[in-house]
Design a protein around this motif. Sequence first.
Motif, mmCIF file in Angstrom:
data_model
loop_
_atom_site.group_PDB
_atom_site.id
_atom_site.type_symbol
_atom_site.label_atom_id
_atom_site.label_comp_id
_atom_site.label_asym_id
_atom_site.label_seq_id
_atom_site.Cartn_x
_atom_site.Cartn_y
_atom_site.Cartn_z
ATOM 1 N N ASN A 147 -37.592 31.467 9.770
ATOM 2 C CA ASN A 147 -37.497 31.773 11.196
ATOM 3 C C ASN A 147 -37.032 30.559 11.995
ATOM 4 O O ASN A 147 -37.247 29.417 11.584
ATOM 5 N N THR A 149 -38.111 28.870 14.318
ATOM 6 C CA THR A 149 -39.189 28.204 15.050
ATOM 7 C C THR A 149 -39.189 26.731 14.678
ATOM 8 O O THR A 149 -38.499 26.322 13.735
ATOM 9 N N GLU A 151 -41.623 25.096 13.298
ATOM 10 C CA GLU A 151 -42.187 25.002 11.955
ATOM 11 C C GLU A 151 -41.190 25.477 10.901
ATOM 12 O O GLU A 151 -41.093 24.880 9.817
#
Length: 201
Positions: A147, A149, A151
């Motif tokens: 994803n 993101t 992280e």
Amino acid sequence: MSKRIAGPEIERLIQLLAKVPGLGPRSARRAALHLIKKKDQLLGPLAGAMADARDKVRVCSTCGNVDTADPCMICTDPKRDAAMIIVVEDVSDLWALERAGAMNARYHVLGGVLSPLDGIGPDQLTIKQLVDRVSEGGVSEVVLAVNATVEGQTTAHYLTDQLAHMEVKITRLAHGVPVGGELDYLDEGTLAAALKSRTIF
């Protein structure tokens, strides 16, 4: 303290349903009531299906997918391109890519992303297993389908470092304007990523 509205069996059903992602207490109550009303058509068959899943579902020791066989159907499919591994965070991401049907490759489920604040480091994920799979040979490309993101991108950079010494092409999913999307409705980060990842028309 809230009043008890039903017997302990029904309360337990509601409490368990409320633990399912996407179902809060109110949705769990509605779902429980619906299941009880349709006891013969839904509740009995659902209980049987859940018992079957509990007894028969396995985690694939090769890729981390869930299936009733180990290795899973994807790993044992001879029509799959074994030279390409698509790395995903979770099984739900694997299933989403399979629904899209865009690639006929193998997968590797990490089991999450690196998140030091949550105590998730490389040892809590299946990063070593991925490195081992690639080092065995026969893999020419690793697609990082994590994803977008903070992280996810941290995990992607870490994986790139871990695989850097191997003769394998490392790619990632393009980020930008979704198919059918209108520019006016997109956030600035998505638009910036789309401009940076622009291609020749």
